[in-house]
Design a protein around this motif. Structure first.
Motif, mmCIF file in Angstrom:
data_model
loop_
_atom_site.group_PDB
_atom_site.id
_atom_site.type_symbol
_atom_site.label_atom_id
_atom_site.label_comp_id
_atom_site.label_asym_id
_atom_site.label_seq_id
_atom_site.Cartn_x
_atom_site.Cartn_y
_atom_site.Cartn_z
ATOM 1 N N LEU A 7 -99.325 73.774 -4.856
ATOM 2 C CA LEU A 7 -98.545 73.730 -3.626
ATOM 3 C C LEU A 7 -99.368 74.095 -2.396
ATOM 4 O O LEU A 7 -99.029 73.706 -1.273
ATOM 5 C CB LEU A 7 -97.322 74.648 -3.742
ATOM 6 C CG LEU A 7 -96.274 74.534 -2.636
ATOM 7 C CD1 LEU A 7 -95.788 73.101 -2.464
ATOM 8 C CD2 LEU A 7 -95.103 75.467 -2.911
ATOM 9 N N ALA A 57 -82.563 73.798 -5.388
ATOM 10 C CA ALA A 57 -83.111 75.146 -5.230
ATOM 11 C C ALA A 57 -82.052 76.103 -4.691
ATOM 12 O O ALA A 57 -81.948 77.258 -5.134
ATOM 13 C CB ALA A 57 -84.326 75.107 -4.305
ATOM 14 N N PRO A 65 -87.518 75.566 -0.379
ATOM 15 C CA PRO A 65 -88.837 74.927 -0.478
ATOM 16 C C PRO A 65 -89.431 74.667 0.903
ATOM 17 O O PRO A 65 -88.722 74.279 1.834
ATOM 18 C CB PRO A 65 -88.535 73.611 -1.206
ATOM 19 C CG PRO A 65 -87.233 73.838 -1.910
ATOM 20 C CD PRO A 65 -86.454 74.763 -1.032
ATOM 21 N N TRP A 70 -94.830 70.833 0.603
ATOM 22 C CA TRP A 70 -94.620 69.828 -0.438
ATOM 23 C C TRP A 70 -95.121 68.464 0.004
ATOM 24 O O TRP A 70 -95.699 67.720 -0.784
ATOM 25 C CB TRP A 70 -93.137 69.771 -0.829
ATOM 26 C CG TRP A 70 -92.744 70.884 -1.742
ATOM 27 C CD1 TRP A 70 -92.022 71.991 -1.428
ATOM 28 C CD2 TRP A 70 -93.105 71.018 -3.118
ATOM 29 N NE1 TRP A 70 -91.898 72.802 -2.525
ATOM 30 C CE2 TRP A 70 -92.546 72.233 -3.574
ATOM 31 C CE3 TRP A 70 -93.831 70.238 -4.002
ATOM 32 C CZ2 TRP A 70 -92.700 72.674 -4.884
ATOM 33 C CZ3 TRP A 70 -93.987 70.674 -5.314
ATOM 34 C CH2 TRP A 70 -93.425 71.870 -5.745
ATOM 35 N N TYR A 93 -91.006 73.198 -9.250
ATOM 36 C CA TYR A 93 -90.829 74.399 -8.431
ATOM 37 C C TYR A 93 -90.061 75.427 -9.254
ATOM 38 O O TYR A 93 -88.891 75.211 -9.600
ATOM 39 C CB TYR A 93 -90.051 74.027 -7.167
ATOM 40 C CG TYR A 93 -89.837 75.141 -6.171
ATOM 41 C CD1 TYR A 93 -90.890 75.931 -5.712
ATOM 42 C CD2 TYR A 93 -88.564 75.376 -5.645
ATOM 43 C CE1 TYR A 93 -90.689 76.930 -4.775
ATOM 44 C CE2 TYR A 93 -88.346 76.371 -4.700
ATOM 45 C CZ TYR A 93 -89.406 77.144 -4.267
ATOM 46 O OH TYR A 93 -89.198 78.126 -3.333
ATOM 47 N N GLY A 105 -95.374 76.308 -7.599
ATOM 48 C CA GLY A 105 -95.114 74.941 -7.184
ATOM 49 C C GLY A 105 -96.331 74.058 -7.378
ATOM 50 O O GLY A 105 -97.455 74.483 -7.096
#
Length: 279
Positions: A7, A57, A65, A70, A93, A105
């Motif tokens: 990530l 999420a 997030p 991302w 994630y 992530g």
């Protein structure tokens, strides 16, 4: 080949170990994911996928997030990919280590499985399976995470294995009230004349990004679209039954519970043409 990006935007060796053994995504399936189709270096429905990941999420009470992170992670994988024209891109994630720490992530790109490519062309047989809940429970029991794309996919994979053990390639979940829900990894779509229909997310299913793209294209071409409850009888009576997902695209179901379904000439080709017209 596979391409792995963490990530933070760094490339990593996809053959090496990177996940802690106490990561809650591994220990308990405590996390969310998305699978995105990439064609000729362009991810399809990236925005809706990131939106859906954020919704999932939130349902799991994970930290929101970081959308920019991302996006950067996706771009790193796209830039490093040296495989074929199509890629399946997974965004993972998790809640992170059980002992505490930041969420985990990463994005993993890889080839589309050969059987998925075959099924796109030849179609599939499907079986209906009882999902074990009534759609009315969705609002009353948010802890069941119905409609979240969580990593807890053991039931979904068991359903696929059961289907394959019984001569089919796909499963379609049905609620305890007999209503049609979704496939373990795909959205159910039926065609009747110039109308496309699919089941509502309020029944506890995952909102389909590929289904939404198909419906957008169909509406532009003058088709009608409906999101409404369906019964198994509706699937059998339709001009065509299809499973829609990122990697499947629009795959025809030619047999349901052992009985052959209608095969309207050129219908499958027309729906695929509509879907591709969005890109």
């Amino acid at each position: 080949m596979h391409v792995l990006a963490m990530l933070d935007g760094t490339l990593a060796d996809p053959e090496a170990a990177h996940i802690r053994v106490d990561d809650l995504g591994l220990l308990r399936g405590d996390g969310v994911f998305e699978t995105i189709l990439v064609v000729d270096g362009k991810p399809r429905e990236l925005g809706p996928h990131l939106d859906r990941m954020a919704r999932s999420a939130a349902m799991l009470e994970l930290p929101e997030p970081d959308r920019a992170a991302w996006q950067r992670c996706v771009d790193v994988v796209l830039g490093a990919w040296q495989g074929g024209a199509e890629m399946a891109l997974r965004l993972i994630y998790t809640r992170g280590p059980e002992s505490g720490g930041p969420p985990t992530g990463f994005a993993l790109g890889g080839p589309i499985r050969a059987k998925v490519l075959r099924n796109r062309e030849s179609g599939v047989a499907a079986v209906t399976l009882d999902r074990g809940f009534h759609p009315d429970i969705v609002a009353a029991a948010p802890w069941l995470l119905l409609g979240a794309k969580s990593l807890s996919y053991a039931v979904n994979m068991a359903a696929m294995r059961y289907a394959e053990a019984n001569g089919a390639q796909e499963a379609i979940f049905v609620g305890s009230d007999g209503s049609v829900l979704e496939g373990p990894t795909a959205t159910v779509v039926i065609a009747d004349g110039n109308t496309l229909r699919t089941t509502p997310p309020t029944s506890g299913i995952l909102p389909g990004t590929t289904q939404a793209a198909l419906f957008r294209a169909a509406e532009k071409a003058g088709w009608s679209t409906k999101v409404e409850p369906l019964r198994v009888a509706d699937l059998r009576a339709a001009d065509g039954l299809f499973m829609a997902s990122s990697v499947r695209k629009i795959t025809r179901v030619h047999t349901l519970d052992g009985a052959a379904l209608a095969d309207v000439p050129d219908l499958h080709a027309e729906l695929n043409r509509l879907y591709e017209s969005e890109y």
